[in-house]
Scaffold this motif. Structure first.
Motif, PDB file in Angstrom:
ATOM      1  N   TYR A 103       0.785  -1.212  -0.063  1.00  0.00           N
ATOM      2  CA  TYR A 103       0.121   0.102  -0.075  1.00  0.00           C
ATOM      3  C   TYR A 103       0.705   1.350  -0.044  1.00  0.00           C
ATOM      4  CZ  TYR A 103      -3.265   3.657   1.610  1.00  0.00           C
ATOM      5  OH  TYR A 103      -3.946   4.873   1.434  1.00  0.00           O
ATOM      6  N   ASN A 104       0.461   2.207  -0.938  1.00  0.00           N
ATOM      7  CA  ASN A 104       1.345   3.344  -1.101  1.00  0.00           C
ATOM      8  C   ASN A 104       0.595   4.576  -1.347  1.00  0.00           C
ATOM      9  OD1 ASN A 104       2.633   5.583  -2.516  1.00  0.00           O
ATOM     10  ND2 ASN A 104       4.280   4.335  -2.574  1.00  0.00           N
ATOM     11  N   LYS A 105      -0.207   5.407  -0.564  1.00  0.00           N
ATOM     12  CA  LYS A 105      -0.998   6.157  -0.318  1.00  0.00           C
ATOM     13  C   LYS A 105      -0.708   7.437  -1.730  1.00  0.00           C
ATOM     14  CE  LYS A 105      -4.056   9.783   2.097  1.00  0.00           C
ATOM     15  NZ  LYS A 105      -3.800  10.540   1.184  1.00  0.00           N
ATOM     16  N   GLU A 106       0.492   7.917  -1.834  1.00  0.00           N
ATOM     17  CA  GLU A 106       1.074   8.771  -2.904  1.00  0.00           C
ATOM     18  C   GLU A 106       0.582   8.199  -4.293  1.00  0.00           C
ATOM     19  OE1 GLU A 106       5.071   9.676  -2.733  1.00  0.00           O
ATOM     20  OE2 GLU A 106       5.018  10.576  -0.696  1.00  0.00           O
ATOM     21  N   VAL A 107       0.764   6.789  -4.455  1.00  0.00           N
ATOM     22  CA  VAL A 107       0.445   6.222  -5.646  1.00  0.00           C
ATOM     23  C   VAL A 107      -1.146   6.238  -5.894  1.00  0.00           C
ATOM     24  CG1 VAL A 107       0.383   4.038  -7.050  1.00  0.00           C
ATOM     25  CG2 VAL A 107       2.407   4.772  -5.880  1.00  0.00           C
ATOM     26  N   ARG A 108      -1.805   5.786  -4.787  1.00  0.00           N
ATOM     27  CA  ARG A 108      -3.346   5.881  -4.615  1.00  0.00           C
ATOM     28  C   ARG A 108      -3.911   7.222  -5.195  1.00  0.00           C
ATOM     29  NH1 ARG A 108      -8.042   4.041  -2.055  1.00  0.00           N
ATOM     30  NH2 ARG A 108      -9.287   5.719  -1.188  1.00  0.00           N
ATOM     31  N   ASP A 109      -3.386   8.494  -4.584  1.00  0.00           N
ATOM     32  CA  ASP A 109      -3.799   9.636  -4.765  1.00  0.00           C
ATOM     33  C   ASP A 109      -3.693   9.920  -6.317  1.00  0.00           C
ATOM     34  OD1 ASP A 109      -4.748   9.936  -2.227  1.00  0.00           O
ATOM     35  OD2 ASP A 109      -3.047  11.094  -1.517  1.00  0.00           O
TER      36      ASP A 109
ATOM     37  N   LEU B  54      -7.614   8.810 -12.951  1.00  0.00           N
ATOM     38  CA  LEU B  54      -8.825   8.496 -13.581  1.00  0.00           C
ATOM     39  C   LEU B  54     -10.061   9.147 -13.143  1.00  0.00           C
ATOM     40  CD1 LEU B  54      -8.212   4.709 -12.135  1.00  0.00           C
ATOM     41  CD2 LEU B  54      -8.089   5.438 -14.605  1.00  0.00           C
ATOM     42  N   GLY B  55      -9.846  10.299 -12.692  1.00  0.00           N
ATOM     43  CA  GLY B  55     -11.001  11.353 -12.190  1.00  0.00           C
ATOM     44  C   GLY B  55     -11.997  10.752 -11.158  1.00  0.00           C
TER      45      GLY B  55
ATOM     46  N   PHE C  94     -16.132   6.049  -4.071  1.00  0.00           N
ATOM     47  CA  PHE C  94     -16.102   4.807  -3.062  1.00  0.00           C
ATOM     48  C   PHE C  94     -15.930   3.736  -4.362  1.00  0.00           C
ATOM     49  CE2 PHE C  94     -18.170   1.039  -1.343  1.00  0.00           C
ATOM     50  CZ  PHE C  94     -17.231   0.755  -0.404  1.00  0.00           C
ATOM     51  N   LEU C  95     -14.643   3.216  -4.546  1.00  0.00           N
ATOM     52  CA  LEU C  95     -14.261   2.566  -5.755  1.00  0.00           C
ATOM     53  C   LEU C  95     -14.285   0.959  -5.527  1.00  0.00           C
ATOM     54  CD1 LEU C  95     -13.510   2.619  -8.656  1.00  0.00           C
ATOM     55  CD2 LEU C  95     -11.147   2.884  -7.989  1.00  0.00           C
TER      56      LEU C  95
ATOM     57  N   LEU D 211      -4.583  -1.156  -8.152  1.00  0.00           N
ATOM     58  CA  LEU D 211      -5.059  -1.898  -6.829  1.00  0.00           C
ATOM     59  C   LEU D 211      -4.953  -0.750  -5.821  1.00  0.00           C
ATOM     60  CD1 LEU D 211      -3.459  -5.220  -6.951  1.00  0.00           C
ATOM     61  CD2 LEU D 211      -5.946  -4.795  -6.988  1.00  0.00           C
ATOM     62  N   GLN D 212      -3.819   0.191  -5.866  1.00  0.00           N
ATOM     63  CA  GLN D 212      -3.861   1.256  -5.049  1.00  0.00           C
ATOM     64  C   GLN D 212      -5.101   2.005  -4.880  1.00  0.00           C
ATOM     65  OE1 GLN D 212      -1.196   1.146  -2.792  1.00  0.00           O
ATOM     66  NE2 GLN D 212      -0.463  -0.621  -3.836  1.00  0.00           N
ATOM     67  N   ALA D 213      -5.400   2.280  -5.975  1.00  0.00           N
ATOM     68  CA  ALA D 213      -6.501   3.203  -6.335  1.00  0.00           C
ATOM     69  C   ALA D 213      -8.033   2.768  -5.619  1.00  0.00           C
ATOM     70  CB  ALA D 213      -6.916   3.745  -7.734  1.00  0.00           C
ATOM     71  N   MET D 214      -8.102   1.583  -5.561  1.00  0.00           N
ATOM     72  CA  MET D 214      -9.459   0.968  -5.163  1.00  0.00           C
ATOM     73  C   MET D 214      -9.526   1.146  -3.757  1.00  0.00           C
ATOM     74  SD  MET D 214      -9.306  -2.836  -7.200  1.00  0.00           S
ATOM     75  CE  MET D 214      -8.895  -2.801  -8.967  1.00  0.00           C
TER      76      MET D 214
END
Length: 362
Positions: free
Chosen positions: A176-182, A188-189, A194-195, A265-268
């Motif tokens: 898990y990496n919050k920077e990548v997630r954001d 992806l807009g 809630f993904l 996966l980070q974005a979900m």
């Protein structure tokens, strides 16, 4: 320095499915100065991983489409083994139909013949009974049996002894990496969404049509809900059509095949896999490594549960029951599960070394 031993991996294609990604995880992490993989593929077109294979030093050979009762197909296999006596180990990944390649290898004197089970079932279409007939022949032609988990091994090998080879992943790459997630959510807009997500081939086994019913129930209660479907396959148009019929076309994102699955996966926020059958799913292990709450069907082996992030629900439960469970984790803070995946024995480094030593001892 002596040449590496060359192990022949026999597959249908090397596109970006779970089986193929598992093989590439091992291939990238073995010591290729000691063990090298080569591949037989059964499609004329280039596969997604072919360039990676060749860059890593592997050879790719092509066979006609697999028709196990075809004399010309069996002759092509035997001709190949006759022309390539250098292969002492063949590792076959064609599930029920593995017996065709194993039989040809045995008749041509290949000493080590591995059948590998990657699933605990098959689609029940017109080929099903044919596949069951060929499945029963596998232990008679193989010298060694591998499976991704207990359910897959028990189903495929009918009581014969087998070895479990974990569907291992790079725990660090999926961490898990919050920077990548954001960053990915912005691209992806999907900021504020809630993904829900699934990374899987668009096939009957993965049960995307029921997933759309589940998502419909979630979206009825949560306006920000979106569904990210990563992959492709024969049911793409059916899935797209049903999303439209449910009024979800603008809320379902179908990415196609992607090389950046760990980032997606980070974005979900939630991973949902209502499969009709599975082996030990590589995708579920990756999702847990990314710290995602995972909701899986009762047809997915409990072997997939490597952390307490996994909740199993019945396919007999209504979409509303699934939706309520999924919405219950909205807003739950993600956590780092790296050490849990390593402790469970699913990090690729140790698993690749174990497989490498197994090959070398044969």
């Amino acid at each position: 320095m002596s040449e590496p031993i060359r192990v022949l991996q026999i597959v249908t294609t090397m596109n970006r499915g779970g089986l193929e990604t598992m093989l590439m995880n091992y291939y990238r992490n073995i010591d290729r100065s000691r063990v090298q993989f080569d591949f037989i593929e059964h499609r004329p077109e280039k596969s997604d991983y072919d360039e990676d294979i060749e860059r890593l030093g592997g050879h790719i050979y092509r066979m006609p489409r697999l028709v196990p009762w075809s004399r010309s197909y069996r002759a092509a296999l035997k001709r190949f083994f006759g022309e390539h006596p250098e292969y002492r180990i063949v590792h076959v990944h064609q599930d029920c139909l593995s017996s065709a390649a194993l039989c040809a290898a045995k008749e041509c004197g290949v000493p080590i013949r591995i059948a590998h089970s990657h699933a605990a079932g098959q689609d029940k279409n017109w080929k099903y009974l044919i596949k069951l007939w060929y499945k029963r022949r596998i232990p008679g032609y193989a010298t060694d049996l591998f499976a991704c988990g207990r359910d897959a091994g028990d189903w495929m090998f009918g009581g014969a002894e087998y070895r479990i080879l974990n569907n291992a992943i790079s725990a660090g790459q999926n961490r898990y990496n919050k920077e990548v997630r954001d960053k990915v959510r912005a691209e992806l807009g999907l900021e504020g969404a809630f993904l829900l997500g699934l990374t899987a081939r668009f096939s009957a086994a993965k049960n995307h049509l029921f997933l759309l019913d589940i998502f419909h129930a979630v979206a009825d209660r949560e306006p920000s809900a979106r569904l990210l479907l990563v992959g492709d396959g024969e049911l793409r148009e059916s899935i797209k059509r049903k999303a439209g019929e449910l009024g979800l076309a603008d809320k379902v994102i179908m990415t196609g095949l992607r090389t950046d699955v760990p980032d997606l996966l980070q974005a979900m926020d939630v991973f949902v896999m209502p499969s009709n059958y599975e082996g030990v799913s590589l995708a579920i292990v990756e999702a847990q490594a990314a710290g995602l709450p995972c909701f899986i069907s009762d047809k997915v082996p409990i072997d997939c549960k490597k952390t307490d992030l996994v909740q199993q629900l019945s396919l007999n439960d209504s979409p509303e029951v699934w939706a309520e469970a999924i919405l219950g984790c909205k807003g739950v803070e993600r956590r780092d599960t790296f050490q849990e995946i390593v402790h469970a024995g699913f990090d690729i480094e140790s698993n690749a070394e174990e497989l490498q030593e197994w090959y070398l001892k044969k």
